[in-house]
Every structure is written in C-alpha cells, then in structure tokens.
Design a protein around this motif. Structure first.
Motif, mmCIF file in Angstrom:
data_model
loop_
_atom_site.group_PDB
_atom_site.id
_atom_site.type_symbol
_atom_site.label_atom_id
_atom_site.label_comp_id
_atom_site.label_asym_id
_atom_site.label_seq_id
_atom_site.Cartn_x
_atom_site.Cartn_y
_atom_site.Cartn_z
ATOM 1 N N ARG A 1 0.834 -1.194 0.000
ATOM 2 C CA ARG A 1 0.000 0.000 0.000
ATOM 3 C C ARG A 1 0.874 1.251 0.000
ATOM 4 N NH1 ARG A 1 -5.062 -0.449 -1.448
ATOM 5 N NH2 ARG A 1 -5.475 1.492 -0.320
ATOM 6 N N ILE A 2 0.583 2.160 -0.925
ATOM 7 C CA ILE A 2 1.234 3.470 -0.947
ATOM 8 C C ILE A 2 0.125 4.507 -0.939
ATOM 9 C CG2 ILE A 2 2.770 5.037 -2.195
ATOM 10 C CD1 ILE A 2 4.140 2.647 -3.402
ATOM 11 N N ASN A 3 0.038 5.246 0.175
ATOM 12 C CA ASN A 3 -1.095 6.143 0.380
ATOM 13 C C ASN A 3 -2.390 5.328 0.270
ATOM 14 O OD1 ASN A 3 0.629 8.415 0.746
ATOM 15 N ND2 ASN A 3 0.919 8.473 -1.476
ATOM 16 N N ASP A 4 -3.262 5.653 -0.645
ATOM 17 C CA ASP A 4 -4.528 4.921 -0.756
ATOM 18 C C ASP A 4 -4.553 3.981 -1.957
ATOM 19 O OD1 ASP A 4 -5.643 6.141 1.494
ATOM 20 O OD2 ASP A 4 -6.252 7.893 0.324
ATOM 21 N N SER B 1 3.009 6.273 3.545
ATOM 22 C CA SER B 1 2.139 7.435 3.463
ATOM 23 C C SER B 1 2.930 8.684 3.091
ATOM 24 C CB SER B 1 1.429 7.671 4.802
ATOM 25 O OG SER B 1 0.640 6.557 5.147
ATOM 26 N N HIS B 2 2.280 9.552 2.318
ATOM 27 C CA HIS B 2 2.843 10.853 1.968
ATOM 28 C C HIS B 2 4.168 10.724 1.205
ATOM 29 C CE1 HIS B 2 -0.260 12.173 4.668
ATOM 30 N NE2 HIS B 2 0.332 11.604 5.691
ATOM 31 N N VAL B 3 4.300 9.683 0.411
ATOM 32 C CA VAL B 3 5.483 9.525 -0.438
ATOM 33 C C VAL B 3 5.038 9.124 -1.835
ATOM 34 C CG1 VAL B 3 6.962 8.836 1.496
ATOM 35 C CG2 VAL B 3 5.840 7.080 0.117
ATOM 36 N N GLU B 4 5.890 9.398 -2.812
ATOM 37 C CA GLU B 4 5.647 8.952 -4.170
ATOM 38 C C GLU B 4 6.150 7.514 -4.325
ATOM 39 O OE1 GLU B 4 4.010 10.621 -6.532
ATOM 40 O OE2 GLU B 4 3.630 12.149 -4.992
ATOM 41 N N PRO B 5 5.578 6.746 -5.271
ATOM 42 C CA PRO B 5 6.019 5.361 -5.463
ATOM 43 C C PRO B 5 7.532 5.195 -5.658
ATOM 44 C CG PRO B 5 3.971 5.726 -6.632
ATOM 45 C CD PRO B 5 4.388 7.063 -6.102
ATOM 46 N N PRO B 6 8.222 6.071 -6.423
ATOM 47 C CA PRO B 6 9.677 5.895 -6.540
ATOM 48 C C PRO B 6 10.399 5.998 -5.200
ATOM 49 C CG PRO B 6 8.879 7.320 -8.291
ATOM 50 C CD PRO B 6 7.734 7.137 -7.335
#
Length: 210
Positions: free
Chosen positions: A89-92, A189-194
């Motif tokens: 999971r990355i953010n939502d 949370s609060h990060v971009e996928p890279p």
C-alpha cells in the motif's frame, strides 16, 4: 564528538559518496541508515542519534536513505531462483512488489515496485533480473501466479510450480517487509512510489548484509 567511538562499525555496503554534500560525519550517517533499515522508525532513529550527541531530523534520516540509492549487487549465478509478488500500500493505492531470491543464500537478487501485475510487468522484471545476474540456466520456483508463469514462459526460462520448500525463501523476505512496514501502519504514506521503491531496495541491501 560525544561517543563517536561507538560508531566504528564497518558498513562497506553503504556508498557514502553523497555525504560530501552533508554536514553530518560519515559514521553518523552509516549508523542512521543501518538502524533505520534494520527496524527503527525514523523517530526512534533520531532518538538514537541524539543519544550519541547528534541532533538530526526525521527528514534528514529519510533523505540519507534516499540519497544512498542502495541496490542489491549484481553478478550472482544461482542454481535456483524463488520469485513472487506482493501487494504494497502506498497512500490509498495498491502497488506490487516483485522480488527474486536465491534460496541457497536467502539473498535478494532483485526487487522492483510496479503499479499492477501482468505478464508484461513480469517480463520486464525478469528481463532486468537476467541483465543483473547469470540466471538463464537457473530453475525458477514460483507459485501459481499467472503473471509470473506467463512471463517465465515468454522469456524462455525454466520454472517449477512449488508452494513450499526452497520457494519459502521469498516468503521469508515478504514477511520481513511486512514486519518493517508495520512501523508505517502497513502503508507508505505521503510519499511517491519511486520513494517507496528506493526504500524497499535499500532494505533489500540491508537484508543481504544483515
């Protein structure tokens, strides 16, 4: 610097070229990166450094990991390779972590994060893996995932469907990822996928040297 003699552990797997632009001594940066990847949250890593007489922010420690740009080393030639993918999971949103592990050594050979799982994605992952390591003659161990089986067939790689045994090596890696991301409430949370991918690859390097 107070207690700097406690920072003498060797961490040759961390490339600290980027530290030339940092105001923090290399041993402190090594300590912060290593302990964060090993299990400390950013907040607890900051506390650890404060105990050593160095005040740095959570953002500073986060940036050290990102700037180090750690990647599992290339050049392995395993007889078997366990491969799998796992939802992250990355953010939502849901992404997929692909990983390849040498079951004889438990070393992570390659790890990538993708927005979905398809045969095309699996082929991309496998192509990168074969460019990094001599795995063309290896036996790939996979569960019944259609994307990986399809990718292995398309790439002409030998595989065996196996639920347990040597394939458990990659499951152990994913359990460790779950343990570590539990400190993030099981979600980046609060990060971009890279950014998340860079952390996961850095954690893979720590795993290989732990």
């Amino acid at each position: 610097m107070p207690e700097s003699n406690r920072l003498s552990e060797s961490t040759g797997w961390i490339d600290l070229d980027f530290v030339e632009r940092e105001r923090t001594p290399c041993p402190i940066v090594e300590k912060g990166i290593r302990h964060h990847l090993a299990g400390l949250s950013l907040s607890n890593t900051v506390v650890l450094l404060e105990d050593l007489g160095v005040k740095r922010s959570r953002t500073a420690v986060h940036n050290w990991v990102q700037k180090a740009d750690l990647q599992p080393a290339a050049g392995e030639s395993p007889d078997r390779v366990a491969v799998d993918q796992k939802a992250i999971r990355i953010n939502d949103e849901q992404y997929w972590l692909y990983a390849a592990v040498d079951p004889e050594t438990n070393r992570i050979l390659h790890a990538r994060l993708f927005p979905t799982y398809t045969i095309a994605i699996a082929r991309e992952f496998l192509t990168e893996l074969t460019e990094k390591h001599a795995v063309e003659d290896a036996m790939f161990l996979v569960d019944d995932a259609d994307d990986l089986i399809g990718g292995l067939r398309k790439e002409g790689l030998s595989y065996r469907v196996q639920q347990h045994g040597h394939r458990n090596a990659v499951e152990r890696v994913f359990r460790e990822v779950e343990r570590r991301t539990s400190s993030f409430s099981n979600c980046f949370s609060h990060v971009e996928p890279p950014t998340a991918e860079t952390w996961l690859q850095a954690h893979a390097v720590w795993w290989n040297h732990a």
